[in-house]
Design a protein around this motif. Structure first.
Motif, short mmCIF file in Angstrom:
data_model
loop_
_atom_site.label_atom_id
_atom_site.label_comp_id
_atom_site.label_asym_id
_atom_site.label_seq_id
_atom_site.Cartn_x
_atom_site.Cartn_y
_atom_site.Cartn_z
N GLY A 179 53.07 -18.73 37.54
CA GLY A 179 53.56 -17.36 37.64
C GLY A 179 54.46 -17.15 38.83
O GLY A 179 55.51 -16.51 38.73
N HIS A 180 54.09 -17.71 39.97
CA HIS A 180 54.89 -17.52 41.19
C HIS A 180 56.16 -18.38 41.19
O HIS A 180 57.10 -18.08 41.92
CB HIS A 180 54.04 -17.83 42.42
CG HIS A 180 52.99 -16.80 42.70
ND1 HIS A 180 53.29 -15.53 43.13
CD2 HIS A 180 51.65 -16.84 42.58
CE1 HIS A 180 52.19 -14.82 43.28
NE2 HIS A 180 51.17 -15.58 42.95
N LEU A 181 56.18 -19.44 40.38
CA LEU A 181 57.35 -20.31 40.33
C LEU A 181 58.39 -19.87 39.32
O LEU A 181 59.56 -20.18 39.45
CB LEU A 181 56.91 -21.75 40.01
CG LEU A 181 56.11 -22.48 41.09
CD1 LEU A 181 55.62 -23.82 40.56
CD2 LEU A 181 56.96 -22.69 42.34
N PHE A 182 57.96 -19.14 38.28
CA PHE A 182 58.86 -18.83 37.18
C PHE A 182 59.27 -17.36 37.10
O PHE A 182 59.92 -16.95 36.14
CB PHE A 182 58.23 -19.29 35.85
CG PHE A 182 58.34 -20.77 35.63
CD1 PHE A 182 59.38 -21.31 34.89
CD2 PHE A 182 57.42 -21.63 36.20
CE1 PHE A 182 59.49 -22.67 34.71
CE2 PHE A 182 57.52 -23.00 36.02
CZ PHE A 182 58.56 -23.52 35.27
N PHE A 183 58.86 -16.57 38.09
CA PHE A 183 59.26 -15.17 38.13
C PHE A 183 59.84 -14.84 39.51
O PHE A 183 59.61 -15.59 40.47
CB PHE A 183 58.07 -14.26 37.81
CG PHE A 183 57.60 -14.37 36.38
CD1 PHE A 183 58.29 -13.74 35.35
CD2 PHE A 183 56.48 -15.13 36.06
CE1 PHE A 183 57.87 -13.85 34.04
CE2 PHE A 183 56.06 -15.25 34.75
CZ PHE A 183 56.75 -14.61 33.73
N PRO A 184 60.59 -13.76 39.63
CA PRO A 184 61.22 -13.42 40.91
C PRO A 184 60.20 -13.32 42.03
O PRO A 184 59.10 -12.80 41.83
CB PRO A 184 61.88 -12.06 40.64
CG PRO A 184 62.09 -12.04 39.15
CD PRO A 184 60.95 -12.80 38.57
N PRO A 185 60.52 -13.82 43.22
CA PRO A 185 59.56 -13.81 44.34
C PRO A 185 59.18 -12.41 44.81
O PRO A 185 58.13 -12.23 45.42
CB PRO A 185 60.30 -14.59 45.44
CG PRO A 185 61.76 -14.50 45.07
CD PRO A 185 61.80 -14.47 43.57
N ASP A 186 60.04 -11.40 44.53
CA ASP A 186 59.72 -10.05 44.97
C ASP A 186 58.95 -9.26 43.93
O ASP A 186 58.66 -8.07 44.12
CB ASP A 186 61.01 -9.30 45.33
CG ASP A 186 62.01 -9.27 44.16
OD1 ASP A 186 61.81 -10.04 43.18
OD2 ASP A 186 62.97 -8.48 44.23
N MET A 187 58.57 -9.88 42.83
CA MET A 187 57.81 -9.20 41.79
C MET A 187 56.36 -9.04 42.25
O MET A 187 55.77 -9.97 42.81
CB MET A 187 57.85 -10.00 40.48
CG MET A 187 57.09 -9.35 39.33
SD MET A 187 57.25 -10.30 37.78
CE MET A 187 58.96 -9.92 37.33
N PRO A 188 55.74 -7.86 42.05
CA PRO A 188 54.34 -7.65 42.46
C PRO A 188 53.40 -8.65 41.78
O PRO A 188 53.63 -9.06 40.64
CB PRO A 188 54.05 -6.22 41.99
CG PRO A 188 55.39 -5.57 41.87
CD PRO A 188 56.35 -6.65 41.47
N ASP A 189 52.34 -9.03 42.49
CA ASP A 189 51.41 -10.03 41.97
C ASP A 189 50.79 -9.61 40.64
O ASP A 189 50.60 -10.44 39.75
CB ASP A 189 50.30 -10.30 42.99
CG ASP A 189 50.78 -11.19 44.14
OD1 ASP A 189 51.86 -11.79 44.00
OD2 ASP A 189 50.07 -11.28 45.16
#
Length: 447
Positions: free
Chosen positions: A47-57
């Motif tokens: 999830g953290h690798l394939f979505f924008p880094p500023d997206m909420p957890d």
């Protein structure tokens, strides 16, 4: 239903060729389930690798598990398409293609660039690979049951299908084992950097090995004879299934509900329950789940062997009671101690093994000419509905009653009991003969 309804041909024992067929089929199924389930063990990292880094957890989590769910949602379509070709052109070809599709899509996930490299194309490609995995698994399970049921003698059909279910369960256990090893050997930073790709690469490579090994499998004698005599279904197989076998579809969908609920709640969800509701650590919960899954592997094979001897009606009446008692006792007393937890999980694993007998009824609910399609449609549509809704329903009910998961499984046990009663009364009109003796009957009818 009593198993006394045997074909006229003299029964035979399982041969070395039968065991090779079962072994290769179960191995492929285990690898496919490993490839399909490994995603969930690395969902947080992915999830953290394939979505924008500023997206909420919370949004990353929702979208990641949405991608996981996409594999389930596409299963019915993939399964129906593959089954169509399986009923028209051969079981073996589709059986080999499904594992090839799974292996290639899993290797694709192992090699896929992340969001940091290609931006929004990364989650799009991830969804595509996940959908291909779903299509593959949708054809593999009903295809495997059909394949082995048409290879072995009638009195061993239950064991053959139960043995395959053991292979599928082994795939889940293997995924958990590999995930544990990866997280033990590598640091969290290394896992996020590259190590998360390793289990996907392993699954893809072993999948290709399984494709090669399945070259040694032979087409089922039943299909070969139908092709020779030109008695294959002349129309769309799904149309024939829905028109001529609605009762088989309903029974098979209800049985799939029992299968999906048993596996999803007791195997996939219980590790979370043990941590949040019973106070165990993540390591203790994972160890207990793995231990219970080991007994589930034996339970599914045993269930198949038993149903061969006593018939489906008697089996589900007795097994449903064992299932209900074992699951309710587990969730009632699991918090007493770690030792009690492991003992009760072993007993529950054996009880949930009841699901290994489900395909025995399903392969007999449809004639050979539409068996693959009937199985695939019933299994995949039902699994998409109930396999998808079960976690949501149980999670929604837990705030109302902390034993909601246990009561849900009691309902499943009651459903299995009622189906057992129905099969005792009406099984003769639902369950047709299947197995290698079916070929003898077909040849006799055509002569």
């Amino acid at each position: 239903m009593s198993p006394t309804t045997t074909p006229a041909a003299a029964p035979r024992r399982l041969t070395s060729q039968d065991f090779r067929t079962l072994g290769l089929s179960a191995l492929g199924g285990a690898l496919e389930f490993y490839d399909f389930i490994i995603f969930v063990f690395f969902a947080a990292v992915i999830g953290h690798l394939f979505f924008p880094p500023d997206m909420p957890d919370w949004l990353v989590t929702i979208q990641t598990f949405g991608i996981f769910a996409a594999g389930y949602l596409v299963r019915p379509l993939g399964g129906i398409v593959l089954a169509h070709f399986g009923d028209r052109f051969g079981r073996k070809r589709v059986f080999a293609f499904s594992i090839l599709l799974m292996a290639l899509s899993t290797l694709g996930m192992a090699a896929m660039p992340t969001y940091a490299s290609i931006g929004v194309a990364a989650p799009v490609l991830l969804i595509l690979m996940r959908m291909l995995q779903g299509a593959a698994i949708g054809g593999e399970v009903p295809g495997a049951w059909t394949f082995v049921a048409e290879h072995v003698p009638f009195r061993h059909v239950g064991f053959a299908c139960g043995f395959l279910c053991s292979g599928l369960t082994l795939g889940i256990l293997l995924g958990s084992f590999i995930a544990t090893i990866i997280n033990s050997i590598f640091t969290p930073e290394d896992v996020a950097a590259y190590a998360w790709r390793i289990p996907f690469f392993i699954g893809g490579v072993f999948g290709l090995v399984a494709v090669y090994l399945r070259r040694w499998l032979q087409e089922t004698p039943i299909f070969a004879e139908m092709k020779r005599s030109r008695s294959l279904v002349p129309e769309l197989p799904l149309k024939a299934v829905l028109r001529d076998h609605p009762r088989g579809v309903v029974i098979s969908m209800l049985l799939t509900w029992i299968l999906s609920a048993g596996i999803v709640v007791t195997t996939l969800m219980t590790a979370t329950f043990l941590q949040k509701l019973y106070g165990y650590t993540a390591q203790q919960s994972l160890a207990a789940t793995s231990f219970g899954t080991l007994f589930l592997i034996f339970g599914t094979a045993a269930a198949g062997a038993i149903i061969d001897r006593i018939g489906s009606g008697r089996f589900f009446i007795v097994a449903s009671i064992f299932f209900g008692v074992a699951t309710f006792a587990f969730y009632t007393y699991a918090a007493v101690s770690l030792t009690i937890l492991f003992v009760l999980y072993a007993i529950m694993g054996l009880a949930v093994g009841m699901v290994g007998a489900v395909p025995y009824v399903m392969v007999r609910a449809f004639p050979a000419r539409v068996r693959f399609t009937g199985l695939s449609f019933s299994y995949n549509v039902s699994y998409a509905i109930f396999g998808g809704l079960t976690p949501l329903a149980v999670a929604s009910l837990l705030p109302i009653n902390p034993m909601a998961h246990a009561y849900y499984l009691l309902f499943i046990a009651a459903l299995a009991f009622v189906l057992g009663l129905y099969l005792m009364a009406k099984g003769d009109s639902i369950e047709a003969e299947v197995g290698i003796e079916e070929l003898t009957e077909r040849l006799a009818a055509s002569s």
